[in-house]
Design an enzyme around this catalytic site. Sequence first.
Site, short mmCIF file in Angstrom:
data_model
loop_
_atom_site.label_atom_id
_atom_site.label_comp_id
_atom_site.label_asym_id
_atom_site.label_seq_id
_atom_site.Cartn_x
_atom_site.Cartn_y
_atom_site.Cartn_z
N CYS A 43 0.82 -1.21 0.00
CA CYS A 43 0.00 0.00 0.00
C CYS A 43 0.85 1.26 0.00
O CYS A 43 0.66 2.15 -0.81
CB CYS A 43 -0.94 0.00 1.20
SG CYS A 43 -1.98 1.47 1.28
N LYS A 51 -0.20 5.35 -5.99
CA LYS A 51 -1.22 5.33 -7.05
C LYS A 51 -2.17 6.50 -6.90
O LYS A 51 -2.50 7.18 -7.87
CB LYS A 51 -1.98 4.01 -7.01
CG LYS A 51 -3.10 3.89 -8.01
CD LYS A 51 -3.90 2.63 -7.76
CE LYS A 51 -4.59 2.67 -6.42
NZ LYS A 51 -5.29 1.43 -6.07
N TYR A 178 -9.24 -3.57 -10.62
CA TYR A 178 -8.92 -2.27 -10.02
C TYR A 178 -7.69 -1.64 -10.69
O TYR A 178 -7.72 -0.50 -11.16
CB TYR A 178 -8.52 -2.44 -8.55
CG TYR A 178 -9.57 -2.78 -7.55
CD1 TYR A 178 -10.01 -1.83 -6.65
CD2 TYR A 178 -10.07 -4.07 -7.44
CE1 TYR A 178 -10.94 -2.14 -5.67
CE2 TYR A 178 -11.01 -4.39 -6.48
CZ TYR A 178 -11.44 -3.42 -5.58
OH TYR A 178 -12.35 -3.74 -4.61
#
Length: 455
Positions: A43, A51, A178
């Site tokens: 993450c 991201k 995603y």
Amino acid sequence: MAGYDYDLFVIGGGSGGVRAGRIAATHGARVAVAEEYRYGGTCVIRGCIPKKLLVYASHYREDFADSAAYGWDLPGEPSFDWGRLIANKDKEIDRLSAIYRKILTSAGADVFEGRARLADPHTIDLEGRRFTAGTILIATGGRPQRPGHPGAELGITSNEAFHLDRLPERVLVVGGGYIAVEFAGIFHGLGSKTTLIYRGEQILRGFDKDIRHFLAGEIGKKGIDLRLGTDLKSLTREGPGLIAVLWDGTRLEVDQVLYATGRVANTEGMGLEAVGVKLAGQGAVAVDEESRSSVPHIYAIGDVTNRINLTPVAIREGHAFADTVFGKKSWRMSHETVPSAVFSQPPVGTVGLSEEIARGRHGALDIYKTSFRPLKHTLTGREERTLMKLVVDRASQRVLGAHMVGADAPEIIQAIAIAVKMGATKAQFDATVALHPTAAEEFVTLRTPEPDPKA
């Protein structure tokens, strides 16, 4: 556990592992955490955070264009510097990684860098150094999976996308989940000619069907070349570029190919099976509701278990594990009604059941749905639209699912998720006063259900 070096040894310094290690240490356990790359995990280092920063960057091109409708004149054509964006992103990631490491040391945990594997059920080998632990937690996450067609080594995954030397002029994104949809939006927004291909019938498999079809239409309107029902047959280098050949023989000339074709658990070479830990599909550690593996003192949390692969889920799984095993406060992470977001353009926010799953579980439903042009674009003239949908159990009138495509969808759904988690009814949504003028007010002003297709 006095006979061991540590009460708990955590393998993996991502969000879940760090939370578990910190909470266990605050409960008085002797804790060690080992991370082979950088603290923060997928993450923080190569996923959600970088991201989202790139998503922010990719919005400015439309924002600059839209500003004219609101009276702003820009002094010249805006220009974009990929190198500056990546440098600023890297600086922020460095800061966050240091914070994650400090969280552990401040709690009293020992922190190690290096690749850890199990030498026996209670012994961890850390690149030649050995430690024993009464309890072991596997929190090693997952990694991108490349396809098996010829030339696949010439493409990149999301890991490498964050470190490209330059922004490619022509990009082919392969996948329909995603990551594929988000990176297609990022590259397109930053100015790359972007093609997105997916072998399935529609992007975002597993999401509500209306969300899938609506988003596909919206990203197509923005100029992303979306091609469904096809995949890469081969990839070759030709001069400075790449030639991608699709299933039907179509040839695409591109500068970069990004594979977003699934992820596998990071369990290879860890010695898990040798000590009796059972693995499931994609190399995931098989666990029970308390995150316990087939070996009673070895647990696993997060993406390495392939349950719900979201950072907040890994964090809660880690917290539940630490409280239960070391804090004498037993509780389990609930994997029901977990909200999620896709930072596509426009973004998706969703919580609860899709219409398809809800019909299978509950039978008769009331479906409330609206689509409209956001107020912002009544001046800009942009054709972007928003979709909102409520899935309601007809018998109990409980709201089973809430779904949205449009600006600020993830922020709105986070609040709606509280009501859905609490079991709110449609009448309680209706009794809530609308906040005007907002898009979010539509969720409490939907009055007429769609006609029942079975009526």
